[in-house]
Design a protein around this motif. Structure first.
Motif, PDB file in Angstrom:
ATOM      1  N   ILE A 143       0.838  -1.205   0.000  1.00 19.93           N
ATOM      2  CA  ILE A 143       0.000   0.000   0.000  1.00 19.93           C
ATOM      3  C   ILE A 143       0.875   1.258   0.000  1.00 19.93           C
ATOM      4  O   ILE A 143       0.602   2.234  -0.721  1.00 19.93           O
ATOM      5  CB  ILE A 143      -0.991  -0.046   1.186  1.00 19.93           C
ATOM      6  N   GLY A 144       1.958   1.228   0.761  1.00 22.56           N
ATOM      7  CA  GLY A 144       2.877   2.366   0.795  1.00 22.56           C
ATOM      8  C   GLY A 144       3.541   2.635  -0.549  1.00 22.56           C
ATOM      9  O   GLY A 144       4.003   3.744  -0.834  1.00 22.56           O
ATOM     10  N   ASN A 196       0.570   7.107  -6.525  1.00 25.65           N
ATOM     11  CA  ASN A 196      -0.672   7.850  -6.794  1.00 25.65           C
ATOM     12  C   ASN A 196      -0.485   9.345  -6.550  1.00 25.65           C
ATOM     13  O   ASN A 196      -0.995  10.177  -7.299  1.00 25.65           O
ATOM     14  CB  ASN A 196      -1.819   7.339  -5.914  1.00 25.65           C
ATOM     15  N   MET A 197       0.246   9.656  -5.470  1.00 22.57           N
ATOM     16  CA  MET A 197       0.495  11.070  -5.168  1.00 22.57           C
ATOM     17  C   MET A 197       1.240  11.720  -6.337  1.00 22.57           C
ATOM     18  O   MET A 197       0.879  12.808  -6.785  1.00 22.57           O
ATOM     19  CB  MET A 197       1.327  11.216  -3.886  1.00 22.57           C
ATOM     20  N   ILE A 198       2.257  11.028  -6.824  1.00 26.12           N
ATOM     21  CA  ILE A 198       3.061  11.601  -7.909  1.00 26.12           C
ATOM     22  C   ILE A 198       2.227  11.725  -9.188  1.00 26.12           C
ATOM     23  O   ILE A 198       2.145  12.788  -9.799  1.00 26.12           O
ATOM     24  CB  ILE A 198       4.321  10.735  -8.175  1.00 26.12           C
ATOM     25  N   PRO A 216      -9.369   5.667  11.438  1.00 26.79           N
ATOM     26  CA  PRO A 216      -8.520   4.783  10.630  1.00 26.79           C
ATOM     27  C   PRO A 216      -9.355   3.884   9.711  1.00 26.79           C
ATOM     28  O   PRO A 216     -10.557   3.992   9.681  1.00 26.79           O
ATOM     29  CB  PRO A 216      -7.796   3.942  11.677  1.00 26.79           C
ATOM     30  N   ASN A 217      -8.593   3.000   8.989  1.00 28.98           N
ATOM     31  CA  ASN A 217      -9.235   1.992   8.163  1.00 28.98           C
ATOM     32  C   ASN A 217      -9.878   2.621   6.931  1.00 28.98           C
ATOM     33  O   ASN A 217     -11.045   2.404   6.655  1.00 28.98           O
ATOM     34  CB  ASN A 217     -10.277   1.252   9.031  1.00 28.98           C
ATOM     35  N   VAL A 218      -9.089   3.407   6.205  1.00 33.16           N
ATOM     36  CA  VAL A 218      -9.642   4.096   5.035  1.00 33.16           C
ATOM     37  C   VAL A 218      -8.861   3.811   3.753  1.00 33.16           C
ATOM     38  O   VAL A 218      -7.712   3.388   3.788  1.00 33.16           O
ATOM     39  CB  VAL A 218      -9.674   5.634   5.239  1.00 33.16           C
ATOM     40  N   LEU A 219      -9.533   4.131   2.642  1.00 35.57           N
ATOM     41  CA  LEU A 219      -8.873   4.080   1.340  1.00 35.57           C
ATOM     42  C   LEU A 219      -7.999   5.317   1.160  1.00 35.57           C
ATOM     43  O   LEU A 219      -6.958   5.273   0.522  1.00 35.57           O
ATOM     44  CB  LEU A 219      -9.938   4.033   0.231  1.00 35.57           C
ATOM     45  N   PHE A 244      -4.858   4.361  -2.085  1.00 34.73           N
ATOM     46  CA  PHE A 244      -4.202   3.253  -2.770  1.00 34.73           C
ATOM     47  C   PHE A 244      -5.133   2.670  -3.834  1.00 34.73           C
ATOM     48  O   PHE A 244      -5.066   1.493  -4.169  1.00 34.73           O
ATOM     49  CB  PHE A 244      -3.697   2.192  -1.778  1.00 34.73           C
ATOM     50  N   ALA A 245      -6.032   3.527  -4.356  1.00 31.35           N
ATOM     51  CA  ALA A 245      -6.908   3.092  -5.459  1.00 31.35           C
ATOM     52  C   ALA A 245      -6.061   2.879  -6.714  1.00 31.35           C
ATOM     53  O   ALA A 245      -4.980   3.453  -6.834  1.00 31.35           O
ATOM     54  CB  ALA A 245      -7.970   4.154  -5.712  1.00 31.35           C
ATOM     55  N   ARG A 246      -6.598   2.099  -7.638  1.00 32.71           N
ATOM     56  CA  ARG A 246      -5.845   1.824  -8.867  1.00 32.71           C
ATOM     57  C   ARG A 246      -5.625   3.077  -9.688  1.00 32.71           C
ATOM     58  O   ARG A 246      -4.601   3.247 -10.317  1.00 32.71           O
ATOM     59  CB  ARG A 246      -6.622   0.836  -9.739  1.00 32.71           C
TER      60      ARG A 246
END
Ligand code: ACO
Length: 700
Positions: A25-26, A32-34, A130-133, A146-148
């Motif tokens: 996920i990291g 995704n940020m980039i 917590p516990n989020v996308l 961490f979506a596609r």
């Protein structure tokens, strides 16, 4: 507390647990940020790496040495507390906690979550999850998930309690071309919840509609206030899943039994001006319509069709859905008579009939949209061999542009033949469906928003300043001192009197002489009932006598009621005998109140009497902020209203008196939060005034 703008539009983001290992996920969050095109600084945090995705990595967030608006946590739950401490020390403003393993896994997780919140509070940080996308803002742009893929740019803010649903909707939206302004996964809502995100989206200039997926609401009052504020600018639509148990818990009272498991949310959403979607499809269809079409000014719908059957289906849906079939002006009718073939129907629906080419649609659409008696238009189409479907689609788009103040929806019922037209309409922002009912359902949603908004902006909480609060306080204190939570009938009647709720006169007699005195004071005939919280079925044990018209009858009744009760329930605590004035029969209604754990007291009105539970005819509103208009509206929603208006030639009842009594009950319940349940059943409604007969008040 921090301004949440820096959460949605941060200048710098740290990804804690950033990784070079694909599949983690990291890894996904940094990429995704980039790829989102984020213009601020991205700081990957990893104790072992010096570089991640071409960016300099830091061992901890403290080592960055620059201000950090948002930290995205992607480390295992056991590391979460030390990471949060680091964030606090580094002056991080917000943490998006993707990590799972908190409240949702049980007691230990719940404790861990609380510790996380405590650390955040200590440093003045706000937590998402917590516990989020994660969170996306397409206009920032910013993708801390961490979506596609990144969501398409658009004007829908989607706020969801389920992360998995976020992923599914995101994927679906890419295929269906639906764009978002904000995409928020709220997870466990340990700190920030729906109220916060509604506030944020409500102020976001790129957001035109707010869509909520909710399983519960954390702070009822804040949610309502946030939604009421947001809808001054944008509609709020909610899909609420899960069933609340508050209705069932309160079922000991008549009012409680009238409230279904969903009543509190239904009532609160109405009060907040939140539109309720019943399916995911409806949620997004409506959201899409709100971003592309104007809000209709009224309920009058015109239908244009080339198929009579489709037209009838649409007309049925319009009428069943509470909209009106528009009646065209004489000018419109004259124009249509001139331009349409003689077989065409020129009244509503305008049936351009089966041999129509696209030009008849052009004429009919322009005529309908130009008519001052029309607020919105539904265009229906059946793909005959002679009809140029694509050109009809173009005509619809043109008409929609030419009349930007009236919404247009369409239903092209067909398969391959209508595909290109459907795509054209989608592309140009005209809500398009396969069947007429779906198109009409969207118009219903758009119209409902207009009326919800109007009802909310109309009126202040109805306040009465002629009430005797002090005396009610004393009564409640003496009930408590006596070790009870239920008021005796005469006490409840006095409370009603203090709030000027017209109640049948009632006194507690402890002796034969007192009973005679009270009966004389209130005037014959009277009813007498045993007064004991321990005796439930008073009539069955001979504890009730009605129609007493003389001193002797009252004396006789007092003695026999006491005797019967002592015999039937020797252990019962008996306070005496209630003497109540026997009131003339009126139309029986109920006024009540139950309390919801999230949204507070809700007042109820409906058909009353002994059949109350059988009739199940009631309408609810929140006591908080209750306006006169809301009360008038709630009465009209019941079957009792038909009787009150004067059924089958009967004289109408005093509806304003009932409206006022409900307003006063609302205030009583707002003034005394210790009232846990209240039932007035029956209330006799008369052509002139009303009388509250049996009042039950329970304290918490
Ligand atoms: N500071 C910085 N980096 C750290 C720290 C720390 N204190 N501790 C560990 N790391 C690094 C690790 O070394 C690792 O990097 P590496 O790949 O270079 O070795 C990285 O952070 C991640 O740590 P891991 O131990 O490898 O953890 P992993 O990636 O397997 O799992 C995660 C972490 C994803 C947060 C996991 O604990 C978790 O909660 N998974 C569920 C997430 C989830 O489903 N959330 C809800 C989403 S919503 C929905 O339902 C879709």
């Amino acid at each position: 507390m921090n301004d949440l703008t820096s959460l949605m539009r941060p200048k710098s983001v740290a990804v804690i647990g950033a990784s070079n290992t694909p599949g983690k996920i990291g890894y996904a969050v940094v990429r995704n940020m980039i790829s989102s095109g984020f213009k601020g600084s991205i700081y990957p945090i990893n104790p072992k790496e010096t570089e991640i995705a071409g960016l300099k990595a830091y061992p901890t967030v403290v080592d960055i040495g620059e201000p950090v608006d948002v930290a995205v946590m992607c480390v295992p739950a056991k590391a979460s507390l030390s990471v949060a401490e680091d964030c606090g020390k580094a002056g991080v403003k917000h943490i998006i906690v993707i990590t799972a393993g908190f409240k949702e896994v049980g007691k230990e997780g719940r404790e861990l979550e609380q510790q996380l919140v405590d650390i955040a509070k200590k440093y003045g940080m706000r937590i998402v999850g917590p516990n989020v996308l994660g969170i996306i803002d397409t206009h920032a742009p910013f993708n801390a998930t961490f979506a596609r893929e990144m969501a398409l740019k658009g004007n829908i803010a989607f706020i969801s309690q389920s992360g998995a649903l976020c992923i599914a909707i995101l994927d679906w939206s890419l295929k269906n071309g639906l764009g978002f302004s904000q995409f928020v996964s709220m997870g466990n809502k340990a700190d920030l919840n729906e109220a916060d995100f509604i506030e944020v989206a409500g102020k976001d200039p790129e957001t035109k509609v707010i869509c909520l997926y909710l399983e519960d609401v954390v702070e009822g009052e804040r949610f309502i206030n946030a939604a009421r504020e947001a809808i001054k600018r944008v509609p709020v639509i909610a899909l609420k899943s899960g069933v609340s148990s508050s209705g069932a818990k309160a079922a000991s009272s008549h009012t409680g039994a009238l409230a279904g498991s969903d009543t509190a949310y239904k009532t609160a959403f109405k009060h907040a001006g939140v539109l309720r979607a019943s399916t995911m499809t409806q949620l997004f269809e409506l959201a899409n319509a709100f971003t592309t079409q104007p809000i209709p000014k009224g309920k009058r719908v015109a239908v244009v069709t080339n198929a009579g059957g489709l037209g009838i289906v649409a007309i049925d849906a319009i009428e069943l859905g509470g909209l009106e079939v528009a009646r065209f002006s004489e000018d419109t009718i004259a124009l249509l008579r001139e331009k349409m073939p003689s077989m065409a129907n020129i009244y509503n629906p305008i049936d351009v009939i089966g041999d129509a080419h696209y030009d008849r649609y052009e004429v009919a659409l322009d005529a309908a949209l130009s008519d001052p008696n029309v607020d919105s238009v539904a265009v229906l189409l059946s793909p005959t061999a002679v009809l140029e479907v694509d050109k009809v689609a173009e005509a619809i788009v043109e008409a929609n542009k030419k009349h930007p103040d009236k919404p247009v929806v369409a239903a092209f019922t067909g398969g391959f033949t209508v595909e290109a037209g459907v795509e054209y309409l989608k592309k140009h922002g005209v809500p398009i469906f396969s069947f007429p009912e779906e198109a009409v359902s969207t118009l219903i949603g758009l119209t409902q928003f207009a009326s919800l908004n109007e009802s909310i902006s109309d009126g202040q909480e109805w306040v009465f300043d002629d009430v005797n609060k002090q005396r009610v306080k004393e009564i409640f204190e003496s009930v408590r001192k006596d070790g009870r939570d239920l008021l005796l009938s005469p006490e409840a009647a006095e409370v009603a009197e203090c709030y000027k709720i017209p109640a049948a006169p009632s006194r507690l007699a402890t002796s034969e002489a007192e009973a005679v005195k009270y009966a004389a004071e209130m005037g014959f005939p009277v009813v007498m009932k045993i007064c004991s919280p321990d005796i439930m079925h008073k009539t069955d044990i001979g504890g009730v006598k009605v129609g007493l018209s003389s001193d002797d009858e009252v004396k006789e009744a007092f003695n026999s009621i006491m005797l019967n009760s002592k015999k039937a329930a020797p252990e019962a605590k008996i306070y005496g005998v209630e003497v109540q004035k026997m009131m003339p029969q009126g139309d029986e209604v109920i006024i009540g109140m139950i309390k919801d754990a999230t949204f507070g007291p809700m007042v109820a009105f409906g058909s009353g009497g002994v059949l109350v539970n059988l009739l199940q005819d009631a309408s609810f509103r929140l006591a908080s902020g209750l306006t006169r208009r809301e009360i008038e509206e709630m009465i009209t929603e019941t079957k009792a209203y038909t009787i009150l208006k004067g059924f089958r030639g009967a004289e109408p009842d005093d509806i304003p008196a009932i409206v006022e009594a409900i307003g006063r009950v609302g205030q009583l319940c707002r003034d005394f939060s210790e009232i846990s349940e209240l039932d007035i059943n029956p209330v006799f409604a008369y052509p002139d005034g009303l009388s509250a007969l049996d009042i039950k008040i329970k304290l918490s």
